[in-house]
Design a protein around this motif. Structure first.
Motif, mmCIF file in Angstrom:
data_model
loop_
_atom_site.group_PDB
_atom_site.id
_atom_site.type_symbol
_atom_site.label_atom_id
_atom_site.label_comp_id
_atom_site.label_asym_id
_atom_site.label_seq_id
_atom_site.Cartn_x
_atom_site.Cartn_y
_atom_site.Cartn_z
ATOM 1 N N GLN A 28 0.829 -1.195 -0.021
ATOM 2 C CA GLN A 28 0.144 -0.135 0.149
ATOM 3 C C GLN A 28 0.823 1.106 0.007
ATOM 4 N N ARG A 29 0.549 2.044 -1.131
ATOM 5 C CA ARG A 29 1.321 3.371 -1.050
ATOM 6 C C ARG A 29 1.007 4.351 0.142
ATOM 7 N N HIS A 30 1.840 5.014 0.612
ATOM 8 C CA HIS A 30 1.540 6.039 1.946
ATOM 9 C C HIS A 30 2.340 7.256 1.736
ATOM 10 N N HIS A 31 1.638 8.500 1.720
ATOM 11 C CA HIS A 31 2.383 9.914 1.749
ATOM 12 C C HIS A 31 3.293 9.930 3.006
ATOM 13 N N ALA A 32 4.488 9.873 3.073
ATOM 14 C CA ALA A 32 5.143 10.288 4.280
ATOM 15 C C ALA A 32 5.547 11.635 4.614
ATOM 16 N N GLN A 33 5.131 12.199 5.871
ATOM 17 C CA GLN A 33 5.471 13.410 6.266
ATOM 18 C C GLN A 33 6.896 13.571 6.954
ATOM 19 N N GLU A 36 7.882 11.631 10.324
ATOM 20 C CA GLU A 36 7.161 10.220 10.587
ATOM 21 C C GLU A 36 8.181 9.167 10.856
ATOM 22 N N LEU A 38 8.652 5.375 10.487
ATOM 23 C CA LEU A 38 8.379 4.096 9.844
ATOM 24 C C LEU A 38 8.712 2.802 10.480
ATOM 25 N N ASP A 47 7.063 -3.844 8.981
ATOM 26 C CA ASP A 47 6.923 -4.307 7.614
ATOM 27 C C ASP A 47 8.095 -3.856 6.998
ATOM 28 N N PHE A 49 9.444 -1.542 3.900
ATOM 29 C CA PHE A 49 9.138 -0.411 3.161
ATOM 30 C C PHE A 49 10.172 -0.137 2.072
ATOM 31 N N GLU A 100 7.023 9.506 -0.525
ATOM 32 C CA GLU A 100 5.895 8.606 -0.663
ATOM 33 C C GLU A 100 6.678 7.333 -0.430
ATOM 34 N N ARG A 103 4.433 0.470 1.500
ATOM 35 C CA ARG A 103 4.532 -0.420 2.640
ATOM 36 C C ARG A 103 3.958 -2.082 2.501
#
Length: 574
Positions: A28-33, A36, A38, A47, A49, A100, A103
């Motif tokens: 699953q794609r995830h917008h990373a700030q 953050e 992981l 998980d 990445f 991005e 995961r």
């Protein structure tokens, strides 16, 4: 501007677009700030990445005295060997530039790797390299203790032998040690103390407690009766674990201290087939464990066998913690231990200055000091060559000529090494020093002349005694305690026993613990692989094979395994 860490030795490769596309199906794609987290230091079962955009930093000591270990940009992946082994993460992965990430849960990663072995090999090679880099940097655990403490020595050896990254804070030499103890509300007499990745503080933990804290597998409930229990995880035991599990046997491997055996203590093995540039014993063991786990083998460390008995047609291995393992067959591969020198004050210096292994951990401890290596075999030669890269001088002491007991390539290299002084026909008579070793008194066996040699550490590789005390006479041994197998263990009038079987039916022996064995890594691996075929024959002939085992076992094993270096996937999830 945050700069990516250069890719050295395959530790930080970029994934191909095809690999990322395959992983995207399962992830699953995830917008990373920015900021953050992981993966968090101390986290287990995290998980997988992949960085698609932005940058992520691996940080040790997150939230405190932080140290950046590596920086990853697009198409690189996060994590290290702990993702595969289930150990706790030894650093924190934090987003430093927004972007991005992809995961992928570990169980879904298994699906992708099963379809693409090249991806599995790429990940595994990177993770093995990253673990080595962490060990070299002194990341991971912090062990705070005195150099004169036997418990401090025990914990450091356990971490080093199990390739757990750690940093030792020396109470006698580190100026910040006392301040750190005050912050932890620990008195010096309560040391050694271990600070784990998750932040928990262990006061003089047992090896089992430390193993549990970092996520190493420990004995626990599982299969009621396994097909094969391997006691000892040296080269012979590891080969048996690989073959036993790959041939369908429910295989459990136990070791009281660490995988690798005596070979695991070796800084570099240069005559093992498939590794022309050499490989350390620890790395070889690490790869073999991953390979065995790929096929479903179970490892329990630390798990010390304390007895063996028969019960209801099975063999029961008693453990010193009160537990037990029940198996249809047993392979004894407990190997040998180096003997101690019979000289005054030996036990006095053993905690602080005497070693039975020469790995990076020991080399860094005696950096720039003169040291002595006692022994004339390959282990002593390999140790001398390795230590000469870190120390002022290495005194190599042997009772006879090296040509009699050491491989020719080692003799030649020692002869041309300027950092090694060889003393043949020489024995240690006295140990000199106050709290720590400062020198040796050695004697020429021919002339009887004695002299002093400076040495801050002593490495002992003399003779060996088999680790068979726990058997208490259950199997027949020779006068030195090595296990008799095959025809050597036959009794008059009885059917001839097969190769590698002991005097106890269903119990086999392989490797250095076996009487008459060739004391080499390759031969031990061969014996471990051969033992699996004999185990299969025994189970079939006695009707002891389980239905699942009988359906999956093949009659003839494949060639002796070597850890994968690019041919076929060695990734344990596949």
């Amino acid at each position: 501007m945050l700069v990516e860490t250069p890719d050295r030795e395959g530790a930080y490769p970029r994934l191909e677009d095809a690999h990322i596309q395959a992983l995207a199906v399962e992830g699953q794609r995830h917008h990373a700030q920015t900021g953050e987290v992981l993966i968090r230091e101390g986290e287990e079962h995290y998980d997988f990445f992949v960085v698609l955009a932005g940058k992520v930093a691996d940080v040790e000591g997150f939230g405190g005295d932080e140290r950046v270990i590596s920086v990853h940009g697009p198409k690189r992946f996060l994590g290290e060997l702990s993702l595969i082994t289930g150990e706790a993460a030894f650093c924190t992965s934090q987003v430093r530039e927004p972007g991005e990430v992809l995961r992928v849960p570990v169980d879904r990663l298994k699906t992708v790797v099963a379809q693409d072995s090249t991806l599995g090999d790429l990940i595994l090679k990177a993770y093995l390299s990253r673990r080595s880099l962490l060990i070299g940097r002194g990341a991971g655990l912090r062990i705070i203790g005195s150099q004169f403490s036997s418990d401090n020595r025990r914990l450091r050896e356990f971490a080093a032998r199990n390739r757990i990254p750690y940093q030792w804070v020396n109470l006698e030499k580190d100026q910040d040690a006392e301040t750190l103890l005050r912050e932890l509300h620990v008195r010096p007499e309560q040391t050694p103390v271990v600070i784990c990745p998750a932040g928990q503080v262990l006061r003089n933990p047992s090896n089992a407690d430390l193993a549990h804290a970092v996520g190493l597998p420990a004995p626990g409930p599982g299969v009621t009766v396994c097909d094969l229990a391997v006691v000892g995880a040296g080269p012979a035991g590891l080969a048996a674990a690989v073959y036993g599990a790959s041939e369908g046997l429910v295989t459990v491997t136990l070791d009281e201290f660490a995988t690798g055996g005596q070979a695991g203590r070796t800084s570099r093995i240069e005559n093992y087939p498939g590794f022309p540039t050499g490989i350390s014993g620890g790395e070889l063991a690490e790869r073999a464990v991953v390979q065995a786990e790929k096929f479903g083998a179970t490892f329990s460390v630390p798990a010390r066998a304390s007895g063996l008995q028969e019960r209801d047609g099975n063999h029961v291995i008693k453990l010193d913690n009160g537990g037990e393992v029940t198996a249809r067959t047993v392979l004894i591969a407990t190997g040998v231990r180096y003997r101690k020198l019979d000289v005054p004050r030996f036990e006095e210096f053993e905690a602080s200055s005497i070693y039975y292994a020469a790995t990076l951990s020991e080399a860094l401890f005696c950096r720039n000091d003169p040291v002595a290596v006692v022994g004339g075999g390959n282990s002593a030669g390999q140790a001398a060559l390795f230590l000469s890269r870190y120390t002022r001088v290495v005194h190599l002491l042997a009772r006879r000529g090296l040509d009699e007991t050491m491989s020719r390539y080692l003799v030649d290299r020692i002869g041309t090494s300027p950092g090694i002084e060889t003393h043949l026909g020489t024995e240690v008579r006295e140990l000199l020093g106050g709290d720590c070793l400062e020198g040796l008194v050695v004697e020429d066996r021919g002339t009887g002349q004695r002299r002093e040699l400076p040495a801050r550490a002593l490495f002992v590789f003399i003779g060996a005694r088999p680790c068979t005390d726990w058997l208490a006479g259950e199997v027949t041994t020779d006068e030195d305690g090595f296990i008799l197998t095959g025809p050597d263990s036959d009794e008059p009038g009885l059917q001839r026993r097969p190769l590698l079987q002991t005097s106890l039916p269903g119990v086999f022996a392989a490797g250095d613990v076996r009487s008459g064995s060739i004391k080499r890594v390759t031969s031990a691996v061969g014996e471990g692989a051969t033992a699996v075929q004999l185990v299969w024959r025994y189970l079939q002939s006695t009707g002891r094979a389980s239905d699942d085992t009988a359906a999956t076992l093949s009659y003839s094993p494949a060639p002796v395994p070597t850890p994968s270096q690019g041919r076929g996937s060695c990734f344990p999830l596949s």
